[in-house]
Write an enzyme that holds these catalytic residues in place. Structure first.
Site, PDB file in Angstrom:
ATOM      1  N   VAL A  74       0.920  -1.320   0.193  1.00  0.00           N
ATOM      2  CA  VAL A  74      -0.024  -0.022   0.041  1.00  0.00           C
ATOM      3  C   VAL A  74       0.973   1.209   0.079  1.00  0.00           C
ATOM      4  CG1 VAL A  74      -1.546   1.263   1.346  1.00  0.00           C
ATOM      5  CG2 VAL A  74      -1.904  -1.325   1.357  1.00  0.00           C
ATOM      6  N   GLY A  80      -2.418   2.631   7.076  1.00  0.00           N
ATOM      7  CA  GLY A  80      -2.951   2.931   8.310  1.00  0.00           C
ATOM      8  C   GLY A  80      -4.452   3.330   8.109  1.00  0.00           C
ATOM      9  N   GLY A  82      -6.860   0.964   6.532  1.00  0.00           N
ATOM     10  CA  GLY A  82      -7.511  -0.270   6.239  1.00  0.00           C
ATOM     11  C   GLY A  82      -7.429  -0.752   4.746  1.00  0.00           C
ATOM     12  N   GLY A  84      -4.503  -2.093   3.524  1.00  0.00           N
ATOM     13  CA  GLY A  84      -3.888  -3.599   3.757  1.00  0.00           C
ATOM     14  C   GLY A  84      -4.777  -4.563   4.218  1.00  0.00           C
ATOM     15  N   TYR A 112       0.199  -8.560  10.262  1.00  0.00           N
ATOM     16  CA  TYR A 112      -0.464  -9.772  10.017  1.00  0.00           C
ATOM     17  C   TYR A 112      -1.011 -10.649  11.089  1.00  0.00           C
ATOM     18  CZ  TYR A 112       1.228  -8.465   5.197  1.00  0.00           C
ATOM     19  OH  TYR A 112       1.295  -7.977   4.037  1.00  0.00           O
TER      20      TYR A 112
END
Length: 140
Positions: A74, A80, A82, A84, A112
């Protein structure tokens, strides 16, 4: 933001893909290599804000029970928010009955873990440039 999700490789600027992966400190190659990698993947996802490509990712899979995620990236100015999570969730939705593995960029492990991924105790890797991968913190 006006997000649009694309699940194919049509009209992608592969030089942008290369530059973005480089910008976020991930492995990058020439544009044609990335085009080939994405086109040969089981699933791909590109996220646009209006007409601007802001995120990408892909999955390899046998379509039955095993899969891997690669090239989840991204643009820094959109991290930060959303994006990803949206990339990963979109790919996972297309791999519903698969075990899924990935190796995260150094420093992104927590991201993750928040999505349900666990650290592997027996993960192994063989890289073309073993020394570089050790220097980058991927291997012992």
């Amino acid at each position: 933001m006006n997000l649009r999700i694309q699940q194919d490789c049509s009209n992608i600027d592969w030089e942008w893909v290369r530059a973005t992966l480089k910008r976020v400190n991930m492995a990058y190659f020439n544009a044609e290599i990335h085009k080939k990698a994405f086109e040969n993947s089981y699933a791909v996802v590109f996220i646009f804000d209006e007409d601007k490509l802001i995120g990408l990712g892909r999955a390899l899979s046998d379509g039955a029970y095993q899969a891997t995620l690669y090239d989840i990236a991204v643009l820094p100015e959109f991290q930060g928010q959303g994006i990803g999570r949206l990339l990963v969730e979109n790919l996972l939705a297309r791999l519903p009955k698969c075990n899924v593995i990935l190796y995260a960029a150094v420093g992104k492990e927590e991201f993750y873990q928040k999505l349900g991924f666990k650290r592997l105790k027996t993960g192994m890797g063989m890289f073309l440039n073993q020394k570089l991968m050790q220097q980058k913190g991927f291997t012992e």
